[in-house]
Design a protein around this motif. Sequence first.
Motif, short mmCIF file in Angstrom:
data_model
loop_
_atom_site.label_atom_id
_atom_site.label_comp_id
_atom_site.label_asym_id
_atom_site.label_seq_id
_atom_site.Cartn_x
_atom_site.Cartn_y
_atom_site.Cartn_z
N ARG A 78 49.79 47.42 62.05
CA ARG A 78 48.77 48.46 61.97
C ARG A 78 48.72 49.10 60.59
NH1 ARG A 78 46.44 46.14 65.85
NH2 ARG A 78 47.32 46.43 67.93
N GLY A 79 49.70 48.79 59.75
CA GLY A 79 49.75 49.30 58.40
C GLY A 79 50.04 48.18 57.43
N PRO A 80 50.38 48.48 56.19
CA PRO A 80 50.66 47.44 55.20
C PRO A 80 51.84 46.57 55.60
CG PRO A 80 50.31 49.57 54.15
CD PRO A 80 50.42 49.83 55.61
N THR A 94 45.61 45.04 60.83
CA THR A 94 44.48 45.93 60.58
C THR A 94 44.55 46.61 59.22
OG1 THR A 94 45.60 47.74 61.71
CG2 THR A 94 44.15 46.35 63.04
N SER A 95 45.53 46.26 58.42
CA SER A 95 45.63 46.84 57.08
C SER A 95 45.85 45.71 56.08
CB SER A 95 46.77 47.86 57.02
OG SER A 95 46.80 48.50 55.77
N VAL A 96 46.32 46.03 54.91
CA VAL A 96 46.55 45.02 53.89
C VAL A 96 47.81 44.23 54.19
CG1 VAL A 96 47.79 46.64 52.38
CG2 VAL A 96 46.73 44.60 51.40
N THR A 97 47.71 42.90 54.05
CA THR A 97 48.84 42.00 54.29
C THR A 97 49.02 41.16 53.03
OG1 THR A 97 48.26 41.90 56.63
CG2 THR A 97 49.78 40.23 55.81
N ALA A 109 42.16 39.52 61.31
CA ALA A 109 42.53 40.36 60.17
C ALA A 109 41.35 41.26 59.85
CB ALA A 109 42.88 39.50 58.97
N SER A 110 41.52 42.55 60.07
CA SER A 110 40.45 43.50 59.74
C SER A 110 40.76 44.25 58.45
CB SER A 110 40.23 44.48 60.89
OG SER A 110 41.43 45.15 61.22
N GLY A 111 41.88 43.93 57.85
CA GLY A 111 42.20 44.45 56.53
C GLY A 111 42.12 43.32 55.52
N ALA A 112 42.88 43.39 54.46
CA ALA A 112 42.89 42.37 53.42
C ALA A 112 44.09 41.45 53.58
CB ALA A 112 42.90 43.01 52.04
N GLY A 126 37.83 41.46 57.26
CA GLY A 126 38.39 41.86 55.99
C GLY A 126 38.20 40.81 54.92
#
Length: 374
Positions: A78-80, A94-97, A109-112, A126
Motif C-alpha cells: 500500500r506504500g513504497p 498501489t504506490s511506487v515500486t 499496479a496503480s502506482g509506478a 500507473g
Amino acid sequence: MKALLYKNNHLSNLLKSFSIFSVLFFLLNPGHLYAQSHKRSRIHIGLVYPLSSNGSNAARDTNDLSLNLIAGVSAAERGPAIAGVSNIIHHDATSVTIAGFSNHLGGNASGALISGVLNTYKGGSGAAVAGLGNIAGGSVSGIQVGGIVNTAKNVNGVQIAGGLNKADSVSSLQVAGFMNLAGNTKGSQIAGFLNIAKKVKGVQIAGFLNVADSSDYPIGIINLVKNGEKSLGVTLDENMTTLLTFRSGGKVLYGIIGAGYNFRNTDAVYAIEAGLGAHTFQSGNFRLNLELAGTTLTKFKRGDFWKTSLRVLPAYKIGSRLEIFGGPSINYSTTNTAEGRDLVKHYISKWDGKNSGNQMGFYVGYMAGVQVHF
C-alpha cells in the motif's frame, strides 16, 4: 532479607529487559502478531526472504513500506516498496515500486513500477518503466516505457519501446524504435520500421511499412491497407527520368517508392524515388493529388543529382483500374557534378555552395504518368 531484595531487583530488571525487547520485536516484526489474521503490517525491512522483519510470513503480509536490500516478498503493498534486486508482490501495489533488476506483481499496479530490467504485472493505471521491458497480462490505462519491449492486452495510455510494442487494442499512442503490433487502434502508431494493426482511427507513421485492415492516414514508404489503394505506375519528369513506381495507402494519405533510369545523363543514370502523397479532392472519376517526393540520380559512386519535388497532379480514372495523371512541380535540386549542372536549363534561382562545390537551385518542372490499381 538482602537476598530477597536482590532477587526482587533482579526479577524487576529481567521484566524491564523483556518489556524493551518485546517493544523492539513488535516494531521490527509486527507480521508475527497479525500474520494469522491477515491484517496489515506497517513496515517491512529485510535482506532477502525470509531474512526480514516479517520473516516466513512475509508472503501473507500487506505493508505500508517495504525496504529490502536484495529481494522482498509480500502479499500486497500500500506504500513504497524498494528492493536492491527484485520485488515479488503476490497481489496489488498501489504506490511506487522500485527494484534494481525486476518487479513481479500477481495483481494490478496503480502506482509506478520502476526497474532496471523487467516489470511483470496483471495490469493497472500507473506508469511502468523498465530498462528491458514491461509485460502486462491485462489492461493498462497508464504508460509503459521499455528499453526493448512492452506488451499488454488493452492499452488506454501510451506504450513507448526501443524495439517492440504489442497490444490487442490501443486507445492512445504506440511509439517504437522498430515495430508496433495492435488490434483496433483509436490513437496513433509511430515506429522506426513497421506498424501492424487492424482498424486504425488515428495516424500510422513508420519509417518503412504500415499494415492495417483500415487506415486512412498512414505515413510510410509502403502502406498495405486492406480497404485502401495500391497501384503500379510509370512516370516521366522534366529531366527525362522514367520510373516504375508503387503507390500505396489509405483513403487520404499514401506512400511512394520507385526506381528507374534517366535517358539524358551518361553517368548518373540510375534513379531512386521515395515520397508521400495525399488525395485532396475527388469528384466522380476526377481527383487532385498532392505529392512531396525526393529523387536521386546516381552511378553508385561519388557524384549525384538530388531533387525534392512538390507536385500538384490532377488525375482521371478510366474504368475501375486505369488512371492517368500529370501536372506541374516546384523543385529544389543540388548536385556536385558537371552533368548534374547541365541537367536543368532554367532556374528560378540558383547559387553555389562556398566550400562544398555544390550547385543548388529552385526550378519549375512537371510529371506525367499512368498507373494500374489492384
